[in-house]
Motif scaffolding. Sequence first.
Motif, PDB file in Angstrom:
ATOM      1  N   LEU A 343     141.904 -76.094  12.667  1.00  0.00           N
ATOM      2  CA  LEU A 343     142.629 -76.555  12.975  1.00  0.00           C
ATOM      3  C   LEU A 343     143.114 -76.027  14.703  1.00  0.00           C
ATOM      4  N   THR A 344     142.787 -74.817  14.788  1.00  0.00           N
ATOM      5  CA  THR A 344     142.434 -73.636  16.669  1.00  0.00           C
ATOM      6  C   THR A 344     141.510 -74.570  17.304  1.00  0.00           C
ATOM      7  N   ALA A 345     140.145 -75.173  16.290  1.00  0.00           N
ATOM      8  CA  ALA A 345     139.310 -75.475  17.286  1.00  0.00           C
ATOM      9  C   ALA A 345     140.029 -76.909  17.818  1.00  0.00           C
ATOM     10  N   VAL A 346     140.465 -77.405  17.423  1.00  0.00           N
ATOM     11  CA  VAL A 346     140.417 -78.808  18.115  1.00  0.00           C
ATOM     12  C   VAL A 346     142.041 -78.927  18.838  1.00  0.00           C
ATOM     13  N   GLY A 347     142.617 -77.114  18.746  1.00  0.00           N
ATOM     14  CA  GLY A 347     143.706 -77.864  19.435  1.00  0.00           C
ATOM     15  C   GLY A 347     144.897 -77.501  19.090  1.00  0.00           C
ATOM     16  N   GLN A 348     144.940 -77.963  17.463  1.00  0.00           N
ATOM     17  CA  GLN A 348     146.669 -78.015  17.099  1.00  0.00           C
ATOM     18  C   GLN A 348     146.913 -76.635  16.482  1.00  0.00           C
ATOM     19  N   THR A 349     147.436 -76.078  15.641  1.00  0.00           N
ATOM     20  CA  THR A 349     148.473 -74.875  15.987  1.00  0.00           C
ATOM     21  C   THR A 349     148.846 -74.822  14.390  1.00  0.00           C
ATOM     22  N   LEU A 511     141.571 -55.491  10.092  1.00  0.00           N
ATOM     23  CA  LEU A 511     142.397 -54.669  10.965  1.00  0.00           C
ATOM     24  C   LEU A 511     142.726 -55.151  12.439  1.00  0.00           C
ATOM     25  N   PHE A 512     140.578 -54.950  12.194  1.00  0.00           N
ATOM     26  CA  PHE A 512     140.298 -55.768  13.841  1.00  0.00           C
ATOM     27  C   PHE A 512     139.060 -57.534  13.058  1.00  0.00           C
ATOM     28  N   CYS A 513     138.935 -58.469  14.366  1.00  0.00           N
ATOM     29  CA  CYS A 513     137.724 -59.134  14.189  1.00  0.00           C
ATOM     30  C   CYS A 513     136.411 -59.468  15.415  1.00  0.00           C
ATOM     31  N   THR A 514     135.922 -60.442  15.177  1.00  0.00           N
ATOM     32  CA  THR A 514     135.475 -60.041  16.150  1.00  0.00           C
ATOM     33  C   THR A 514     135.977 -61.381  16.995  1.00  0.00           C
ATOM     34  N   PRO A 515     135.941 -61.100  18.835  1.00  0.00           N
ATOM     35  CA  PRO A 515     136.331 -62.213  19.438  1.00  0.00           C
ATOM     36  C   PRO A 515     135.930 -63.565  18.945  1.00  0.00           C
ATOM     37  N   SER A 516     135.157 -64.601  18.548  1.00  0.00           N
ATOM     38  CA  SER A 516     135.089 -65.558  18.193  1.00  0.00           C
ATOM     39  C   SER A 516     136.039 -65.907  17.166  1.00  0.00           C
ATOM     40  N   ARG A 517     135.966 -65.126  16.308  1.00  0.00           N
ATOM     41  CA  ARG A 517     136.562 -65.469  15.621  1.00  0.00           C
ATOM     42  C   ARG A 517     138.848 -65.414  15.589  1.00  0.00           C
ATOM     43  N   ALA A 518     138.911 -64.691  16.438  1.00  0.00           N
ATOM     44  CA  ALA A 518     140.023 -63.669  16.861  1.00  0.00           C
ATOM     45  C   ALA A 518     141.416 -65.495  17.428  1.00  0.00           C
ATOM     46  N   PRO A 519     140.498 -66.069  17.683  1.00  0.00           N
ATOM     47  CA  PRO A 519     142.060 -67.849  17.543  1.00  0.00           C
ATOM     48  C   PRO A 519     143.001 -67.516  15.713  1.00  0.00           C
ATOM     49  N   ALA A 520     142.063 -68.432  15.103  1.00  0.00           N
ATOM     50  CA  ALA A 520     141.850 -68.556  14.277  1.00  0.00           C
ATOM     51  C   ALA A 520     142.941 -67.173  13.047  1.00  0.00           C
ATOM     52  N   TRP A 521     142.161 -65.781  13.125  1.00  0.00           N
ATOM     53  CA  TRP A 521     142.718 -64.453  12.053  1.00  0.00           C
ATOM     54  C   TRP A 521     144.224 -64.327  13.170  1.00  0.00           C
ATOM     55  N   GLN A 522     143.955 -65.099  14.177  1.00  0.00           N
ATOM     56  CA  GLN A 522     145.724 -65.081  14.915  1.00  0.00           C
ATOM     57  C   GLN A 522     146.859 -65.397  14.426  1.00  0.00           C
ATOM     58  N   ALA A 523     146.377 -66.151  14.395  1.00  0.00           N
ATOM     59  CA  ALA A 523     147.153 -67.620  13.115  1.00  0.00           C
ATOM     60  C   ALA A 523     147.606 -67.105  12.133  1.00  0.00           C
ATOM     61  N   LEU A 524     146.672 -66.296  11.468  1.00  0.00           N
ATOM     62  CA  LEU A 524     146.460 -65.835   9.870  1.00  0.00           C
ATOM     63  C   LEU A 524     147.629 -64.938  10.360  1.00  0.00           C
ATOM     64  N   CYS A 525     147.232 -63.819  11.697  1.00  0.00           N
ATOM     65  CA  CYS A 525     147.699 -62.474  11.440  1.00  0.00           C
ATOM     66  C   CYS A 525     148.772 -62.466  12.915  1.00  0.00           C
ATOM     67  N   PRO A 526     149.734 -62.832  12.916  1.00  0.00           N
ATOM     68  CA  PRO A 526     150.466 -63.004  14.579  1.00  0.00           C
ATOM     69  C   PRO A 526     151.048 -61.213  14.899  1.00  0.00           C
TER      70      PRO A 526
END
Length: 968
Positions: A343-349, A511-526
């Motif tokens: 979802l975040t890859a195509v600009g959806q939230t 508790l930590f994730c890689t930069p490439s996974r950050a947008p997805a994990w941020q959506a799940l762990c705000p």
Amino acid sequence: MSFATLIHRVSLPTPQVSAEQALHLLKEHYGLSGALHPLGSQQDLNFRVDSERGRFVLKVCRGDYSLVELQAQHAGLKYLAEHCAVPVPRVIAARNGEDLLTLTVGGESVHVRLLDYIEGQSLTALDHLGHEVVAGFGRLCGEMDLALAGFDHPGLERTLQWDARHAAALTEHLLPVIADARQRALVADAAAQAQQRLRPLLTRLPVQAIHMDITDDNVVWQRDAGRRWQLQGVIDFGDLVRTWRITDLSVTCAALLHHAEGDPLVILPAVRAYHAVNPLLPEELQALWPLIVARAAVLVLSGEQQVSIDPGNAYSRNNLAHEWEIFRVATSVPFALMEAAILTAVGQTLPPLGSEGFAPLLPGLVGREFALIDLGVLSPHFEAGNWEQAGIDQRLLDEAAAVHGLAASRYGQYRLSRTRPDCANEPDTFPLHVELRVPEGSALEAPFAGVLHLAADGSLRLDGAQSSVRLWGATTSLHSGAALVKGQGLGTVGGALTVQLLREAQPEAPLFCTPSRAPAWQALCPSPAALLGLACDAEPELDAKTLLERRDASFARTQKHYYVDPPRIERGWRNHLIDMQGRSYLDMLNNVAVLGHGHPRMAETARRQWSLLNTNSRFNYAAVAEFSERLLKLAPEGMDRVFLVNSGSEANDLAIRLAWAYSGGRDLISVLEAYHGWTVGADAVSTSVADNPRALESRPDWVHPVTAPNTYRGEFRGPDSAPDYVRSVERQLANIEGRKLAGFICEPVYGNAGGISLPPGYLEKVYGLVRARGGVCIADEVQVGYGRMGHFFWGFEEQGVVPDIITMAKGMGNGQPLGAVITRREIAEALENEGYFFSSAGGSPVSCQIGMAVLDVLEEEGLWENAQVVGGHFKARLEALIDKYPLVGAVHGSGFYLGLELVRDRETLEPATEETMRLCDRLRELGIFMQPTGDDLNILKIKPPMVTSRQSVDFFVDMLSKVFDEGL
């Protein structure tokens, strides 16, 4: 078609038709003869036919397939030829005019077809697919689905084993084929989870005709002149069916997972590319990952089934390893993570959490001021590599709390302490939590209603209707399973407190994730800022793309940057450079920073001298005399005068002026393929077309280039070629007969051409010829001198000569603008007739002090010895690649100035220019900075800081091997 028929088909082996029988079919029904080459297929029999009329594909399938299904495939091919730009095979009619024959061969009913052969290759065997190729698969899939949306045929209504609509039933039926109980349970569980997440979406998924097999097996590619992969066409329409549109992309993405090196997010460029040409509905985007997992389960089950019933089918047997790898990668991450990533890859939230309704987690601290501790890449708390110390972040938080009472980290601030030098993988630097230092015993209350769980690691988790919070460093007297209302006490702080907020109960969230996974994990762990009542989110950093746009808008375009999309580099340490996301890149090209990056001695020397004085060399101060004396001690006997300048270009420009002034002549001999700098004079004697494409046509008439003495690919080759190259110098001297010769300038080791040694005896002969004509000999040591070569401090020592003028710069100041010209008194004083000379920064107190500090550190840290010992190991490891990889032609140089030359043919020495550039781009993905050099840009210019370790060398060569194994 019934499900029973489907199960029957799944159990069918390939048709039992021999090559001799196939040749007979071709001759009798198509009038063709030629050579047959088997092509892999799971249940059909395919041959490539090399005939006098060209190449074709003979396809033989069992008579169990209905004619209307095969007719639908032919109709689909004809439709796509008219409505889609993507090439597809043409069906060839038999002698009787039919494009589909039903025959009996060896007592078995089969359907026979002949199609065009599309030249090229599949990419199945490649371990790594670049982002462009991955995106190409997604774009192709989107374009074909867009075209097929208008196609219909009765044969599309079929029950097919690969149709995702039947995945659940097929999985249940085939599960017994897996003998291992653990593997069987894994497949069953993955398939069940996929179906559970798909169930509420199914009625909203669009249905249409799709190819359903746009995979690395069925897409044909060829390399273009630039060695880039170009799409040639799509083959194998055997799975053409009317089903959910999103199934097509799920099949494509699943196939990409066996090229993923364990990272399922490699599919995201394909998803973005598909969505850009054929927009997907939100429901389709949500369904994509569950469909991929369901596909992975069906792949392994069908693969195991086919091998069990048709053990002689090498195609099925070989594919089984790929299919299990696809399943392993597809089940390596939570469903929620991949759905968020898509979802975040195509600009959806994802819909927002109801954070405005949270009660305070720490009610007793509401309104209290916290010290927010900077733990990021630019943090002033970090210096001299102290971030490598274990527990540094926690120590900084503890120290801040001791002073301020309350302290906290920032959510989402990339942590420098988690960088990983000499590592091909992204480090997990992005924190999905906040760490706090608050008084022990502080009360904790439920920020929302939920059920409390006590985890085995000692953490607490409160699961609410929409969100979940995890706490480490908390104690409670409540039992696991206790139901809490909002605001109810749940425990107290028992030490360092860590807080993580989750969108849903995700116990596997890191508790930590890689930069490439950050947008997805941020959506799940705000951010937990809302429940803490604390503005603890990281300040947004200027991203690399925006910064590059600003640079391009103001910084002259001629001043190039490395890479098309360079990372933002703001910190360095020793032989590594660090981007703003905390990733360390091995610096293999920075010969300016001989001592490495961030050296504390350099920082302190500069700070100290700046606090005292910085001016120009026309004032009288000790540093300029002391530094000049130290340089002369390093120079050959007889050299007794030093000029201090700002750069290598200025040093070479000054050397030319000295040659003119001393000789009384103006004509200079330079060497082809050389680079000496960017000032007017230095550029005039530079002939490298890699640095200036117009170099050869724009030389002034006082510059006389001679043949490059390149012993590897030059006009004359081998160690005995010096006399042949000297003849080129003799010819140029003859051309300027009657005029005074100013001199000869040359790098004693061919630096810009990759560290190539000159043929033995070359400089001795040339220096003699030049001096006989009254000219001076200039040794450009800017790149190759100052101990970098390991065995020699100066490059000219390898040739056993002494020049009249030495120029140097680069590592002299470890990045401070500093260069020097060393010569004899009579040459230096010849310039006085033209006035006085000074250089603003070259001889300044700061530059001189830094220059002396560099010499001190080189000696104290044994960096010349390191260049010799580790550099020797480096060259040996690189030379070992020659026997293993045909692309590696030669290894040049010594110490920490090496060149790895890539060629397509070791006889013709055709330069592998495009492969070298792709190699550099791929190395950057693996955490290494490297660039090409040489006039053909086919040589890796390996000139790292002289602090480079054996570990870094081994990592670099191992990554070279990895990329060569992947294929360029």
